[in-house]
Write a protein that holds these residues in place. Structure first.
Motif, PDB file in Angstrom:
ATOM      1  N   UNK A  33      12.198   4.412 -10.046  1.00  0.00           N
ATOM      2  CA  UNK A  33      12.700   5.703  -9.573  1.00  0.00           C
ATOM      3  C   UNK A  33      11.716   6.363  -8.608  1.00  0.00           C
ATOM      4  N   UNK A  34      12.274   6.890  -7.511  1.00  0.00           N
ATOM      5  CA  UNK A  34      11.501   7.662  -6.548  1.00  0.00           C
ATOM      6  C   UNK A  34      12.315   8.875  -6.121  1.00  0.00           C
ATOM      7  N   UNK A  35      11.660   9.980  -5.916  1.00  0.00           N
ATOM      8  CA  UNK A  35      12.324  11.167  -5.414  1.00  0.00           C
ATOM      9  C   UNK A  35      12.664  10.951  -3.942  1.00  0.00           C
ATOM     10  N   UNK A  36      13.881  11.370  -3.535  1.00  0.00           N
ATOM     11  CA  UNK A  36      14.291  11.215  -2.149  1.00  0.00           C
ATOM     12  C   UNK A  36      14.501  12.581  -1.512  1.00  0.00           C
ATOM     13  N   UNK A  50       0.865  -1.185   0.000  1.00  0.00           N
ATOM     14  CA  UNK A  50       0.000   0.000   0.000  1.00  0.00           C
ATOM     15  C   UNK A  50       0.895   1.227   0.000  1.00  0.00           C
ATOM     16  N   UNK A  51       0.401   2.377  -0.434  1.00  0.00           N
ATOM     17  CA  UNK A  51       1.223   3.593  -0.392  1.00  0.00           C
ATOM     18  C   UNK A  51       1.840   3.785   0.993  1.00  0.00           C
ATOM     19  N   UNK A  52       3.160   4.022   1.012  1.00  0.00           N
ATOM     20  CA  UNK A  52       3.897   4.016   2.275  1.00  0.00           C
ATOM     21  C   UNK A  52       5.058   4.999   2.225  1.00  0.00           C
ATOM     22  N   UNK A  53       5.758   5.100   3.355  1.00  0.00           N
ATOM     23  CA  UNK A  53       6.953   5.931   3.452  1.00  0.00           C
ATOM     24  C   UNK A  53       8.077   5.128   4.105  1.00  0.00           C
ATOM     25  N   UNK A  67       6.400   6.418  -1.216  1.00  0.00           N
ATOM     26  CA  UNK A  67       6.138   5.383  -2.211  1.00  0.00           C
ATOM     27  C   UNK A  67       4.640   5.382  -2.525  1.00  0.00           C
ATOM     28  N   UNK A  68       4.254   5.932  -3.657  1.00  0.00           N
ATOM     29  CA  UNK A  68       2.815   6.068  -3.951  1.00  0.00           C
ATOM     30  C   UNK A  68       2.173   4.804  -4.490  1.00  0.00           C
ATOM     31  N   UNK A 114       3.939   2.081   6.944  1.00  0.00           N
ATOM     32  CA  UNK A 114       3.009   1.580   5.951  1.00  0.00           C
ATOM     33  C   UNK A 114       3.092   0.078   5.827  1.00  0.00           C
ATOM     34  N   UNK A 115       2.449  -0.453   4.815  1.00  0.00           N
ATOM     35  CA  UNK A 115       2.365  -1.896   4.586  1.00  0.00           C
ATOM     36  C   UNK A 115       3.492  -2.308   3.640  1.00  0.00           C
TER      37      UNK A 115
END
Length: 282
Positions: A43-46, A15-18, A63-64, A247-248
């Protein structure tokens, strides 16, 4: 001394998480990060976060989407270790400590120094100098606590480790910190990449504040003291976790490596011979 370090961490996101990661080699007066690379797939922005407790280089990932995520970090690090004669370390009273040091005298989540006061002072309180007290603490832990992989979990505290007399590097570090604080010696948690650790992994030990310096100790004796590349310090593992998950999210793979790549030969440093034999030296 130059080391090449790396980390591989894989997650399955449900699920969307951080994620808040703590894998970057720390930049200090004695540790220079020559170059480094962090890659994330997809890719994810940090976002790099400022330290609030201890020393660290946290990065936050939002993390969307669901699915697998892979994180890879590698760095070239140049380290400098100074070997000092402990007999010349000045005894600094609490009244002269820098305010930033005082927090490392207090009990914390995993290091209940208040509950171990009687044990610490009955066992180590009559030893004459702070360095010899800390050395005796690490020697006692090494002799009385069995290193047993998988025996403890994320809830295990220093008080639990005294009772169970078994644990991993994290537990050895927490117990060393708690006993030092009970002796009015500031101590903090240390996590890093470890050269010659078998099997390769992240490693935890602790630093004690002696003579105005933070001095490294490792009750596990699994690696040479100069074979560590610092990632972070803090009050305990809660401040210096490799990853904090909100998150999950499930970790499916984690690896760490540390390779010595200097042109000069590696000369390991250990604290040797117990003070109970009448001799201590670096």
């Amino acid at each position: 001394m130059k080391f090449k370090v790396s980390a591989e961490i894989d997650y399955e996101v449900k699920a969307p998480s951080t994620l808040i990661l703590n894998v970057h080699a720390l930049r200090t007066a004695h540790q220079t990060v020559i170059d480094e690379k962090l890659s994330i797939a997809p890719y994810l922005k940090i976002e790099e976060l400022a330290a609030t407790n201890g020393e660290n280089r946290f990065v936050r990932l939002d993390i969307p989407d669901t699915g697998p995520i892979s994180i890879r970090y590698e760095a070239m690090v140049d380290n400098y270790y100074e070997v000092k004669d402990h007999s010349n370390l000045a005894e600094i009273p609490v009244s002269k400590f820098d305010p930033s040091v005082l927090t490392y005298l207090n009990p914390s989540r995993y290091c209940q120094s208040d509950k171990l006061y009687r044990l610490a002072n009955n066992t180590f309180g009559k030893i004459s100098t702070s360095f010899e007290q800390v050395f005796a603490v690490t020697d006692w832990i090494h002799k009385n606590v069995e290193y047993l992989s998988g025996f403890t979990n994320s809830e295990t505290s220093a008080y639990d480790t005294v009772t169970q007399q078994a644990g991993v590097c994290r537990d050895f570090a927490h117990l060393g910190i708690a006993l030092c604080r009970a002796l009015t010696i500031p101590a903090r948690y240390f996590t890093g990449y470890a050269y010659q650790l078998n099997p390769p992994d992240f490693h935890a030990c602790f630093e004690a504040y002696l003579g105005g310096d933070w001095v490294l100790f490792d009750a596990t004796r699994l690696i040479p003291l100069n074979g560590l590349v610092k990632i972070a310090t803090g009050r305990d593992a809660a401040d210096a976790a490799i990853a904090s998950i909100f998150g999950d999210v499930y970790c499916t793979n984690i690896k760490a490596a540390c390779e010595f790549v200097d042109e000069q030969p590696f000369k390991p440093i250990y604290y040797t011979r117990s003070i109970f034999d009448g001799v201590t030296y670096l």
